[in-house]
Design a protein around this motif. Sequence first.
Motif, PDB file in Angstrom:
ATOM      1  N   LYS A  38      38.695  26.884  94.422  1.00 30.67           N
ATOM      2  CA  LYS A  38      37.483  27.531  94.912  1.00 30.67           C
ATOM      3  C   LYS A  38      36.259  27.186  94.071  1.00 30.67           C
ATOM      4  O   LYS A  38      35.126  27.312  94.545  1.00 30.67           O
ATOM      5  N   PHE A  39      36.435  26.812  92.829  1.00 37.16           N
ATOM      6  CA  PHE A  39      35.345  26.391  91.953  1.00 37.16           C
ATOM      7  C   PHE A  39      34.234  27.443  91.893  1.00 37.16           C
ATOM      8  O   PHE A  39      33.048  27.115  91.901  1.00 37.16           O
ATOM      9  N   GLY A  40      34.604  28.705  91.880  1.00 36.81           N
ATOM     10  CA  GLY A  40      33.621  29.768  91.784  1.00 36.81           C
ATOM     11  C   GLY A  40      32.981  30.163  93.099  1.00 36.81           C
ATOM     12  O   GLY A  40      32.059  30.986  93.120  1.00 36.81           O
ATOM     13  N   THR A  41      33.446  29.597  94.224  1.00 39.47           N
ATOM     14  CA  THR A  41      32.914  29.939  95.537  1.00 39.47           C
ATOM     15  C   THR A  41      33.952  30.763  96.304  1.00 39.47           C
ATOM     16  O   THR A  41      35.003  31.127  95.766  1.00 39.47           O
ATOM     17  N   ASN A  42      33.664  31.037  97.583  1.00 40.39           N
ATOM     18  CA  ASN A  42      34.611  31.755  98.434  1.00 40.39           C
ATOM     19  C   ASN A  42      35.413  30.821  99.316  1.00 40.39           C
ATOM     20  O   ASN A  42      36.149  31.271 100.195  1.00 40.39           O
ATOM     21  N   ASN A  43      35.277  29.512  99.099  1.00 38.67           N
ATOM     22  CA  ASN A  43      35.920  28.522  99.949  1.00 38.67           C
ATOM     23  C   ASN A  43      36.877  27.654  99.145  1.00 38.67           C
ATOM     24  O   ASN A  43      36.669  27.405  97.965  1.00 38.67           O
ATOM     25  N   VAL A  78      27.842  24.964 102.476  1.00 32.11           N
ATOM     26  CA  VAL A  78      26.513  24.430 102.756  1.00 32.11           C
ATOM     27  C   VAL A  78      25.521  25.011 101.749  1.00 32.11           C
ATOM     28  O   VAL A  78      25.493  26.220 101.511  1.00 32.11           O
ATOM     29  N   GLY A  79      24.728  24.150 101.154  1.00 27.93           N
ATOM     30  CA  GLY A  79      23.779  24.574 100.135  1.00 27.93           C
ATOM     31  C   GLY A  79      24.284  24.428  98.721  1.00 27.93           C
ATOM     32  O   GLY A  79      23.516  24.583  97.774  1.00 27.93           O
ATOM     33  N   SER A  80      25.588  24.133  98.554  1.00 23.57           N
ATOM     34  CA  SER A  80      26.162  23.938  97.218  1.00 23.57           C
ATOM     35  C   SER A  80      26.020  22.489  96.780  1.00 23.57           C
ATOM     36  O   SER A  80      25.896  21.573  97.599  1.00 23.57           O
ATOM     37  N   THR A  81      26.067  22.291  95.483  1.00 24.51           N
ATOM     38  CA  THR A  81      25.937  20.966  94.899  1.00 24.51           C
ATOM     39  C   THR A  81      26.941  20.800  93.771  1.00 24.51           C
ATOM     40  O   THR A  81      27.149  21.724  92.979  1.00 24.51           O
ATOM     41  N   LEU A  82      27.569  19.628  93.699  1.00 23.76           N
ATOM     42  CA  LEU A  82      28.406  19.300  92.558  1.00 23.76           C
ATOM     43  C   LEU A  82      27.502  18.919  91.391  1.00 23.76           C
ATOM     44  O   LEU A  82      26.637  18.054  91.525  1.00 23.76           O
ATOM     45  N   SER A  83      27.675  19.582  90.259  1.00 21.76           N
ATOM     46  CA  SER A  83      26.877  19.277  89.077  1.00 21.76           C
ATOM     47  C   SER A  83      27.796  19.229  87.875  1.00 21.76           C
ATOM     48  O   SER A  83      28.185  20.260  87.333  1.00 21.76           O
ATOM     49  N   GLY A  84      28.147  18.001  87.474  1.00 22.82           N
ATOM     50  CA  GLY A  84      29.038  17.856  86.322  1.00 22.82           C
ATOM     51  C   GLY A  84      30.362  18.527  86.572  1.00 22.82           C
ATOM     52  O   GLY A  84      31.163  18.093  87.395  1.00 22.82           O
ATOM     53  N   ASN A  85      30.616  19.636  85.871  1.00 25.35           N
ATOM     54  CA  ASN A  85      31.890  20.342  85.991  1.00 25.35           C
ATOM     55  C   ASN A  85      31.776  21.622  86.808  1.00 25.35           C
ATOM     56  O   ASN A  85      32.616  22.502  86.701  1.00 25.35           O
ATOM     57  N   THR A  86      30.730  21.753  87.624  1.00 27.14           N
ATOM     58  CA  THR A  86      30.461  23.026  88.265  1.00 27.14           C
ATOM     59  C   THR A  86      29.959  22.825  89.685  1.00 27.14           C
ATOM     60  O   THR A  86      29.300  21.827  89.991  1.00 27.14           O
ATOM     61  N   VAL A  87      30.272  23.775  90.567  1.00 24.84           N
ATOM     62  CA  VAL A  87      29.639  23.870  91.878  1.00 24.84           C
ATOM     63  C   VAL A  87      28.542  24.916  91.756  1.00 24.84           C
ATOM     64  O   VAL A  87      28.792  26.051  91.360  1.00 24.84           O
ATOM     65  N   VAL A  88      27.304  24.532  92.073  1.00 23.91           N
ATOM     66  CA  VAL A  88      26.176  25.451  91.918  1.00 23.91           C
ATOM     67  C   VAL A  88      25.470  25.646  93.253  1.00 23.91           C
ATOM     68  O   VAL A  88      25.399  24.729  94.077  1.00 23.91           O
ATOM     69  N   GLY A  89      24.978  26.858  93.489  1.00 26.48           N
ATOM     70  CA  GLY A  89      24.197  27.168  94.673  1.00 26.48           C
ATOM     71  C   GLY A  89      25.050  27.321  95.916  1.00 26.48           C
ATOM     72  O   GLY A  89      26.076  26.663  96.089  1.00 26.48           O
ATOM     73  N   SER A 136      22.031  13.936  96.451  1.00 28.45           N
ATOM     74  CA  SER A 136      21.738  15.371  96.426  1.00 28.45           C
ATOM     75  C   SER A 136      21.682  15.940  97.840  1.00 28.45           C
ATOM     76  O   SER A 136      21.990  17.118  98.058  1.00 28.45           O
ATOM     77  N   ASP A 137      21.299  15.130  98.823  1.00 33.88           N
ATOM     78  CA  ASP A 137      21.241  15.596 100.211  1.00 33.88           C
ATOM     79  C   ASP A 137      22.626  15.971 100.730  1.00 33.88           C
ATOM     80  O   ASP A 137      22.768  16.892 101.531  1.00 33.88           O
ATOM     81  N   ASN A 138      23.657  15.252 100.264  1.00 31.38           N
ATOM     82  CA  ASN A 138      25.029  15.526 100.689  1.00 31.38           C
ATOM     83  C   ASN A 138      25.767  16.477  99.751  1.00 31.38           C
ATOM     84  O   ASN A 138      26.957  16.742  99.944  1.00 31.38           O
ATOM     85  N   GLY A 139      25.094  16.951  98.696  1.00 29.40           N
ATOM     86  CA  GLY A 139      25.721  17.878  97.766  1.00 29.40           C
ATOM     87  C   GLY A 139      26.657  17.227  96.782  1.00 29.40           C
ATOM     88  O   GLY A 139      27.430  17.924  96.112  1.00 29.40           O
ATOM     89  N   LEU A 140      26.599  15.894  96.645  1.00 32.06           N
ATOM     90  CA  LEU A 140      27.492  15.193  95.720  1.00 32.06           C
ATOM     91  C   LEU A 140      26.957  15.174  94.298  1.00 32.06           C
ATOM     92  O   LEU A 140      27.671  14.776  93.370  1.00 32.06           O
ATOM     93  N   GLY A 141      25.713  15.593  94.097  1.00 35.43           N
ATOM     94  CA  GLY A 141      25.117  15.624  92.773  1.00 35.43           C
ATOM     95  C   GLY A 141      23.746  16.262  92.838  1.00 35.43           C
ATOM     96  O   GLY A 141      23.228  16.560  93.926  1.00 35.43           O
ATOM     97  N   THR A 142      23.145  16.463  91.681  1.00 31.55           N
ATOM     98  CA  THR A 142      21.828  17.089  91.622  1.00 31.55           C
ATOM     99  C   THR A 142      20.698  16.098  91.837  1.00 31.55           C
ATOM    100  O   THR A 142      19.561  16.493  92.091  1.00 31.55           O
ATOM    101  N   GLY A 143      21.006  14.797  91.692  1.00 34.01           N
ATOM    102  CA  GLY A 143      19.965  13.787  91.758  1.00 34.01           C
ATOM    103  C   GLY A 143      19.183  13.649  90.477  1.00 34.01           C
ATOM    104  O   GLY A 143      18.235  12.861  90.396  1.00 34.01           O
TER     105      GLY A 143
END
Length: 260
Positions: A38-43, A78-89, A136-143
Motif C-alpha cells: 500500500k505504500f502508505g495509501t489505501n490502495n 490518481v494524484g500520487s507520485t513516486l518520490s524516491g522511497n515514498t508515494v506522496v500526494g 511527473s505527469d504519469n506519477g513516475l517521479g517528481t520531475g
Amino acid sequence: MALRPTLIAALLALGGVCTAHAEPALTVGNTLSFFQGKFGTNNNINIRYDATDIQYGDGNDWRVKLTVPYVSESGLPVGSTLSGNTVVGGGSSTQTHSASGLGDVWLAGHYKIFQGVGLTPSITPYAKIKFGTASSDNGLGTGKNDYELGVGLQQIIGNNWFPFANLGYRFVGNPTGQNLRNIAVYQLGASYAASQQNIFTLMYAAQQALVAGAPAPSDLIAAWNYNLTPNGSGFQVYVDKGLSHSSANFGVGIGGQIVF
C-alpha cells in the motif's frame, strides 16, 4: 515505499567485497525487481523496476556508477507520485491508474579516504544525484532533481564478515503543490563470505519521512550473491520485507553483472 533505486544498484556490488580489482574495471549489471504493498495509501500498488547499472572503478578505493531504470506501476492513486522511497500526494483517492516509462536516473561517486585498520572501519564519502527524468505527469517521479551526500563505513572481521553502514542526507527537489522535506537516509548490515563464490547479506534500510507526520519507510533486505568469476562477474537474488506502513509489503529481485 520500499523501491530503492540506489539500494538495488548497491546490491550488485555486494559480490565484490572479496573481489576488489587491482586495476580499474568496467562493470555492467541489470536487476529486475517487483514490489507490492500500500505504500502508505489505501490502495494495493504493484511496481516493477528494471535497473541497468554501469560502473567504473577499482571496486575498492573508488567507483562511479550510473543507474538507468525502467519503471512500470499499477494501482497508483490518481494524484500520487513516486518520490524516491515514498508515494506522496493523493493517497486517499479511490481512483487508480497504471503507467510505465523511464525512471529517475542516478549518478553516484564513491572515494575511500581511509583504509580501515583493526577495529577502525574504512571511510568512504559519497555523492549522488537523482536526475528528475521520470514523468511527473504519469506519477513516475517528481520531475525534480535530488542531491545526496553521505559516508560509507565498512569493517572486516576475520576473513569472512564485512559489517557496513551507509549514512546520508538527501536534499529533495520540491515540486509545485508539495511540501517535501530533506531527509536523512541510512542502511546498516553485514555481508558474510561463505566462500569466494557465495556471499550473503542482511541489511536494514530506512529514511525519514518525506512528508511531516507520515510513517518513515523502513525495510529488511536479505541478499545472496554468487560470483561466477574471480573478478566478480555473477548474479544475485534478494527479498525485501517492509517494516513500515509506508513501505512495500514485500519485494523480490534478481540481477546479474559482468566485470570487463
